[in-house]
Design a protein around this motif. Structure first.
Motif, PDB file in Angstrom:
ATOM      1  N   ILE A   9     -70.436 -39.767 -15.284  1.00 22.41           N
ATOM      2  CA  ILE A   9     -69.740 -39.022 -16.649  1.00 22.41           C
ATOM      3  C   ILE A   9     -68.789 -38.237 -16.393  1.00 22.41           C
ATOM      4  O   ILE A   9     -68.935 -37.289 -15.729  1.00 22.41           O
ATOM      5  N   ALA A  10     -67.538 -38.647 -16.918  1.00 25.34           N
ATOM      6  CA  ALA A  10     -66.374 -37.654 -16.908  1.00 25.34           C
ATOM      7  C   ALA A  10     -66.145 -36.856 -18.041  1.00 25.34           C
ATOM      8  O   ALA A  10     -65.544 -35.773 -18.279  1.00 25.34           O
ATOM      9  N   TYR A  11     -66.785 -37.452 -19.394  1.00 19.66           N
ATOM     10  CA  TYR A  11     -66.942 -36.704 -20.583  1.00 19.66           C
ATOM     11  C   TYR A  11     -68.093 -37.126 -21.254  1.00 19.66           C
ATOM     12  O   TYR A  11     -68.332 -38.329 -21.309  1.00 19.66           O
ATOM     13  N   LYS A  12     -68.774 -36.315 -22.253  1.00 17.80           N
ATOM     14  CA  LYS A  12     -69.815 -36.467 -23.078  1.00 17.80           C
ATOM     15  C   LYS A  12     -69.731 -35.976 -24.194  1.00 17.80           C
ATOM     16  O   LYS A  12     -69.356 -34.583 -24.345  1.00 17.80           O
ATOM     17  N   SER A  13     -69.920 -36.666 -25.477  1.00 16.03           N
ATOM     18  CA  SER A  13     -69.802 -36.321 -26.558  1.00 16.03           C
ATOM     19  C   SER A  13     -71.069 -36.829 -27.613  1.00 16.03           C
ATOM     20  O   SER A  13     -71.680 -37.440 -26.922  1.00 16.03           O
ATOM     21  N   LEU A  14     -71.155 -36.298 -28.812  1.00 12.54           N
ATOM     22  CA  LEU A  14     -72.266 -36.808 -29.853  1.00 12.54           C
ATOM     23  C   LEU A  14     -72.329 -38.273 -29.711  1.00 12.54           C
ATOM     24  O   LEU A  14     -73.214 -38.933 -29.864  1.00 12.54           O
ATOM     25  N   ASP A  15     -70.906 -38.557 -29.900  1.00  7.39           N
ATOM     26  CA  ASP A  15     -70.944 -40.268 -30.290  1.00  7.39           C
ATOM     27  C   ASP A  15     -70.378 -41.073 -29.230  1.00  7.39           C
ATOM     28  O   ASP A  15     -70.406 -42.191 -29.390  1.00  7.39           O
ATOM     29  N   HIS A  16     -69.783 -40.425 -28.115  1.00  8.93           N
ATOM     30  CA  HIS A  16     -69.519 -41.335 -26.999  1.00  8.93           C
ATOM     31  C   HIS A  16     -69.433 -40.535 -25.810  1.00  8.93           C
ATOM     32  O   HIS A  16     -69.421 -39.592 -25.534  1.00  8.93           O
ATOM     33  N   VAL A  17     -69.118 -41.458 -24.763  1.00 16.19           N
ATOM     34  CA  VAL A  17     -69.166 -40.838 -23.229  1.00 16.19           C
ATOM     35  C   VAL A  17     -67.907 -41.466 -22.558  1.00 16.19           C
ATOM     36  O   VAL A  17     -67.664 -42.597 -23.051  1.00 16.19           O
ATOM     37  N   ILE A  18     -67.204 -40.939 -21.694  1.00 13.70           N
ATOM     38  CA  ILE A  18     -66.253 -41.666 -20.750  1.00 13.70           C
ATOM     39  C   ILE A  18     -67.033 -41.871 -19.548  1.00 13.70           C
ATOM     40  O   ILE A  18     -67.249 -40.764 -18.830  1.00 13.70           O
ATOM     41  N   VAL A  19     -67.265 -43.001 -18.862  1.00 11.72           N
ATOM     42  CA  VAL A  19     -67.463 -43.316 -17.656  1.00 11.72           C
ATOM     43  C   VAL A  19     -66.718 -43.748 -16.714  1.00 11.72           C
ATOM     44  O   VAL A  19     -66.033 -44.691 -16.912  1.00 11.72           O
ATOM     45  N   ASP A  20     -66.765 -42.877 -15.630  1.00 13.65           N
ATOM     46  CA  ASP A  20     -65.457 -43.029 -14.754  1.00 13.65           C
ATOM     47  C   ASP A  20     -66.209 -44.177 -13.586  1.00 13.65           C
ATOM     48  O   ASP A  20     -66.979 -43.567 -12.936  1.00 13.65           O
ATOM     49  N   VAL A  21     -65.576 -45.557 -13.571  1.00  9.46           N
ATOM     50  CA  VAL A  21     -65.976 -46.195 -12.710  1.00  9.46           C
ATOM     51  C   VAL A  21     -64.826 -46.577 -11.602  1.00  9.46           C
ATOM     52  O   VAL A  21     -63.844 -47.280 -11.846  1.00  9.46           O
ATOM     53  N   GLY A  22     -64.909 -46.147 -10.468  1.00 10.92           N
ATOM     54  CA  GLY A  22     -63.867 -46.077  -9.425  1.00 10.92           C
ATOM     55  C   GLY A  22     -62.585 -45.579  -9.817  1.00 10.92           C
ATOM     56  O   GLY A  22     -61.639 -46.204  -9.591  1.00 10.92           O
ATOM     57  N   GLY A  23     -62.531 -44.460 -10.505  1.00 10.75           N
ATOM     58  CA  GLY A  23     -61.257 -44.151 -11.053  1.00 10.75           C
ATOM     59  C   GLY A  23     -60.752 -44.693 -12.619  1.00 10.75           C
ATOM     60  O   GLY A  23     -59.719 -44.231 -12.964  1.00 10.75           O
ATOM     61  N   VAL A  24     -61.398 -45.557 -13.067  1.00  8.66           N
ATOM     62  CA  VAL A  24     -61.169 -46.018 -14.393  1.00  8.66           C
ATOM     63  C   VAL A  24     -62.058 -45.692 -15.265  1.00  8.66           C
ATOM     64  O   VAL A  24     -63.312 -45.673 -15.113  1.00  8.66           O
TER      65      VAL A  24
END
Length: 199
Positions: A9-24
């Motif tokens: 997890i690169a970022y987490k909020s109430l309605d979405h997250v950003i998942v870092d997969v191999g730098g993407v």
């Protein structure tokens, strides 16, 4: 078609997250039921539903197969789009939703913002037989993690409830009526408020 993401997890909020997969970084919309159980950082694996439109590709993530299956079932109903399906799962956990649909609990379903009586009736009519055919789901492991100290928990919870479709005055009134320890975190406050609002 993306069906699974494993990364951190690169970022987490109430309605979405950003998942870092191999730098993407993949932006993934999640319901509150998944948000409650996600770590603030570190490794994560999400079941993914890829929604393709003419102008966008959107990813919807779930920690359990049960949530993903229920999301797909909700989308099969005419008039139910991804946003409403996420909203339903944010208000009613997948196992409870399966039960409500199977029993034709119109009152429980129509308590979700954005769902009127007619939509609730259509959901039960179209999905009652389908949910009964789903494989058995485990009911354990749906509790929220220990809450962390968050002084802005009230305002964050209010914002989340308004985003879910509840009126500001209604959400504020419920939040003010609840008693929480000063160290109560966002997850604990939200769960308590939703229990009252869904009655």
């Amino acid at each position: 078609m993306i069906a699974l993401l494993t990364g951190k997890i690169a970022y987490k909020s109430l309605d979405h997250v950003i998942v870092d997969v191999g730098g993407v970084g993949y932006r993934v919309t999640v319901p509150l039921s998944t948000f409650y159980q996600l770590p603030d950082e570190g490794p994560v694996q999400l079941q993914i539903h890829t929604n393709v439109k003419e102008d966008a590709i959107s990813l919807y993530g779930f920690l359990t197969t049960a949530e993903k299956e229920m999301f797909a079932l909700l989308l099969s109903v005419s008039g139910v789009g991804p946003k409403l399906a996420v909203n339903i799962l944010s208000n009613i956990p997948a196992a409870d939703l399966r039960s409500a649909l199977g029993q034709g609990d119109i009152r429980r379903l129509s308590a979700v913002p954005g769902i009127g009586k007619k939509t609730a009736e259509r959901l039960t009519l179209e999905l009652k037989d389908k949910v009964e055919k789903l494989a058995a789901w485990p009911t354990a492991g749906h509790s929220a993690p220990p809450a962390q100290s968050d002084t802005s928990g009230f305002e964050d919870a209010l914002s989340a409830l308004v985003n879910l479709g509840y009126k500001d005055t209604q959400a504020r009134k419920v939040l003010e009526s609840l008693e929480f320890a000063p160290s109560a975190g966002l997850e604990e406050i939200l769960k308590g408020a939703l229990k009252v609002l869904m009655k």
